[in-house]
Design a protein around this motif. Structure first.
Motif, PDB file in Angstrom:
ATOM      1  N   THR A  52      96.416  -1.292 -19.127  1.00 26.31           N
ATOM      2  CA  THR A  52      97.595  -1.669 -18.356  1.00 26.31           C
ATOM      3  C   THR A  52      97.968  -3.127 -18.602  1.00 26.31           C
ATOM      4  O   THR A  52      99.155  -3.454 -18.747  1.00 26.31           O
ATOM      5  CB  THR A  52      97.362  -1.415 -16.855  1.00 26.31           C
ATOM      6  N   ILE A  57     101.724  -0.404 -18.835  1.00 27.27           N
ATOM      7  CA  ILE A  57     101.705   0.893 -18.165  1.00 27.27           C
ATOM      8  C   ILE A  57     100.304   1.475 -18.260  1.00 27.27           C
ATOM      9  O   ILE A  57      99.510   1.051 -19.100  1.00 27.27           O
ATOM     10  CB  ILE A  57     102.725   1.899 -18.765  1.00 27.27           C
ATOM     11  N   GLU A  61     100.611   7.173 -17.985  1.00 28.43           N
ATOM     12  CA  GLU A  61     102.045   6.947 -18.172  1.00 28.43           C
ATOM     13  C   GLU A  61     102.395   6.872 -19.653  1.00 28.43           C
ATOM     14  O   GLU A  61     103.417   7.406 -20.087  1.00 28.43           O
ATOM     15  CB  GLU A  61     102.472   5.664 -17.467  1.00 28.43           C
TER      16      GLU A  61
END
Length: 67
Positions: A52, A57, A61
């Motif tokens: 992340t 993300i 995702e």
């Protein structure tokens, strides 16, 4: 190492691991946990934090947005 590459060894290693995990996310049906272990992270939560931080993300995702 930093003089030649411009990156610390740890940052370089993290980038390599994240790139491999991105390929695994798109090309396999391995779980996030399995991918984290495959690339050398034995803590899935740490892998998700690193991913992340690098990509902006979560791995889930990324998989959903790039399929």
């Amino acid at each position: 190492f930093k003089k030649r590459s411009g990156h610390t060894f740890i940052n370089y290693l993290i980038a390599l691991r994240i790139e491999k995990s991105k390929r695994l996310l798109l090309e396999t049906s391995l779980t996030i946990c399995q991918i984290s272990k495959e690339i050398g992270y034995y803590s899935t939560s740490y892998y998700i934090r690193c991913f992340t931080k690098q990509e902006g993300i979560t791995p889930s995702e990324y998989r959903a947005n790039h399929r």
